[in-house]
Design an enzyme around this catalytic site. Sequence first.
Site, PDB file in Angstrom:
ATOM      1  N   CYS A   1       0.841  -1.187   0.000  1.00  0.00           N
ATOM      2  CA  CYS A   1       0.000   0.000   0.000  1.00  0.00           C
ATOM      3  C   CYS A   1       0.884   1.247   0.000  1.00  0.00           C
ATOM      4  O   CYS A   1       1.795   1.362   0.821  1.00  0.00           O
ATOM      5  CB  CYS A   1      -0.867  -0.031   1.239  1.00  0.00           C
TER       6      CYS A   1
ATOM      7  N   CYS B   1      -0.021   3.249   3.597  1.00  0.00           N
ATOM      8  CA  CYS B   1       0.446   2.826   4.921  1.00  0.00           C
ATOM      9  C   CYS B   1       1.578   1.797   4.877  1.00  0.00           C
ATOM     10  O   CYS B   1       2.135   1.451   5.902  1.00  0.00           O
ATOM     11  CB  CYS B   1      -0.727   2.300   5.744  1.00  0.00           C
TER      12      CYS B   1
ATOM     13  N   CYS C   1      -6.107  -2.988   0.944  1.00  0.00           N
ATOM     14  CA  CYS C   1      -5.024  -2.910   1.920  1.00  0.00           C
ATOM     15  C   CYS C   1      -5.534  -3.402   3.264  1.00  0.00           C
ATOM     16  O   CYS C   1      -6.553  -2.933   3.764  1.00  0.00           O
ATOM     17  CB  CYS C   1      -4.511  -1.478   2.046  1.00  0.00           C
TER      18      CYS C   1
ATOM     19  N   CYS D   1      -4.954  -0.089   6.007  1.00  0.00           N
ATOM     20  CA  CYS D   1      -5.796   1.109   6.060  1.00  0.00           C
ATOM     21  C   CYS D   1      -7.086   0.947   5.267  1.00  0.00           C
ATOM     22  O   CYS D   1      -7.907   1.858   5.210  1.00  0.00           O
ATOM     23  CB  CYS D   1      -5.017   2.323   5.556  1.00  0.00           C
TER      24      CYS D   1
ATOM     25  N   ASP E   1      21.692  -2.681 -17.768  1.00  0.00           N
ATOM     26  CA  ASP E   1      21.546  -3.767 -16.810  1.00  0.00           C
ATOM     27  C   ASP E   1      20.521  -4.761 -17.335  1.00  0.00           C
ATOM     28  O   ASP E   1      19.365  -4.396 -17.544  1.00  0.00           O
ATOM     29  CB  ASP E   1      21.083  -3.175 -15.470  1.00  0.00           C
TER      30      ASP E   1
HETATM   31 ZN   LIG Z   1      -2.859   0.901   3.468  1.00  0.00          ZN
END
Ligand SMILES: [Zn+2]
Lengths: 242, 461
Positions: B212, B215, B234, B237, B360
């Site tokens: 997330c 959070c 999530c 949150c 790369d």
């Molecule tokens: Zn969250």
Amino acid sequence: MADFTIAHMYPHLMNLNGDRGNLLCLKKRLQWYGHQPHIYEVAVGSKLDYHNIDMIFMGSGSEREIKLIYQDLVSRGTDLKEAIENGLPMLFIDTAYQLLGQAYMDAGEKIIDGLGFFKFSTRRAKKRLTGNILLSSSVTGKECTVVGFENHYGCTYFEDENLQPFGRVVKGFGNNGEDGREGFFYKNLIGTCLHGPLLPKNPEIADFFIKAMVTRRGVALESELDDSIENFAREQVVKRKA
Amino acid sequence: MNHIRLILALLVGKTLIIISRLLGNQGSSFPGKMALRIYPGILSELAAQVKGKIIVVTGTNGKTTTSNMLASIITETGAALIHNQSGANMLSGITTAFIDKSSITGRKQFDCALLETDEANVPLLLREIDPGLLLITNFFSDQLDRFGELDTIINKIKDAVNNREIDLLLNADDPLTAHFQDLSSASRYYFGFAATSYDSYDSRENREGRHCVICGQELEYRRYHYASLGQFTCLGCGSHNPELDFTGHNLVMNPTIELMVDDLEINSPYQGFYNAYNVLAAAAAARMLDINKQHIQRAIANYQPQAGRMETFHINGIPAVLILVKNPAGLNQSITAVIQDQTYKNLFFALNDNAGDGRDISWIWDADMEIIEEEQNRIKHIVCSGLRSGDMALRVKYAGYPVDRLEIKTDLKEAIEHITQLECEKIYLLSTYSALFECRKILLELQKRTAKTPDRIPARG
Ligand SMILES: [Zn+2]
């Protein structure tokens, strides 16, 4: 046939620039040697029983990811140090390697404490140290050429001259672009900034870990693997001018 | 004074465009670069001549296909459009596109401008021009060595659009677009897919965006459409996919794409889920521009895959499909499209590490090549080529493909000629950017040669 378990630390967070290729390599080579590999994923908060693992692998992460795993890693400090001293094979890439030292600093200012296991610390470079890299390493007991790709902001300096690097830089930057050292080597632990990823193109190093694992378990490696593609890929990097 | 510099810059720019065309270069950025040196204000001044909307298309994957589709939709309406070439999508390339279409006085007006650019270039571009619509296809970890970290780029784009009157058209299925949710003045519109029959519930794919952005907790996915695009919540949150303004549904890939965008039925000759996203994004943008449905349907149905975007050649009567790959998500999707095709095929990889590819090549290990092992019976041979053919062959070997059917031929021409001689029903050629045009040239040549001399004469009796 024996079973071997490799603990993969924070697989969903610490996994930049193809780091997981190292694990895919160990897994396949163990199979080709006739053994049964297992990967045990260690997430934040997961239990880790050191008696039931044969190796630890931790890849690199960005600052965001390091913040997410930092407390968890610190809480494992004592056990981890003990396992290192006991000779448990471990491979730590880039930021994971740098976290084993004293501190990570930004222009002289400390951002985070490292685990403090060894006397080296890392500063942020002004410019990203990036490009193909060539080393000469003797960790296997025999000098061998190691190739990879480095891509790091961290400049690592040894504060104790007795520390052993993973290799001597033949081409590229290495720990800091100044002293010709790359990575860190202690017992069966290798810390390095080589992505690339490291192990598939450097089968001697992959086998260094596999031999350490089987030796600790009193098992012998009977067969030999055909590494012609591995060696071809390494030669291609050695010859590449860029 | 500025007007004289503008005209001088235009004159030099236009002359250089003519010269570079004579030299066979199409979307060059050099004329724009020189013009900007003569008169740094040229881009913003020419952009002011656009009467309708300026649309900017960015994102990690699909921005070229999406913007080309959208360009053909806008052109279908008869509008005068400025549109830059995909190879020239930095400021200088965009300036070239303006100079090319502008009159010598710089006073010619345009209905619309459609500008494709790299994510990292968006803040710079927004200093020069004032777009009405910014379309972001998605954000994936791509060539970190060139751009630096993805979060930094997203935050810079966010700063650039903040406090502006601009419409954002965002991918609701991409958790990283949540970065834009607290913007003050910009308006946000979302496109995304409802459940499709191609969804999976376990993604071993791309790592980016699984956490997330608000959070930092891990996201729980109810379904994955492709890579980290899907339906998520999530656990920390509670943040989840925003509500859709443009919904893709009833998706069928057989193997070409059919889908509904709300009540609009669309068919496209393209293949693969990532292209379904491109179709959806282009159609959603077209709806935001109030373009009528027939124009959208017709333009997308007639829009054929371009160089390296699933272009098909015929060699000895066997189809050979050329696909550009440049990052793990793209490689995953291409491999999935190859596997979904049930024919017995040969697979070819050209991996280069020139500046245009990214130096790369570690990203090939972030792709889930392991499905090759499961499908090894239908993949008859694999040939690896390019400057890093060894690394590609290693990736294939460690994915579990049998080495006795795996070959390395570094030279592109030799490698392609070789794979077309190995028996199969179809050939898929996956190439990174700097090898793509050479692969294409070789394939065109082989196509021409084998069309003249059919070497497969059916046996009699
Ligand atoms: Zn969250």
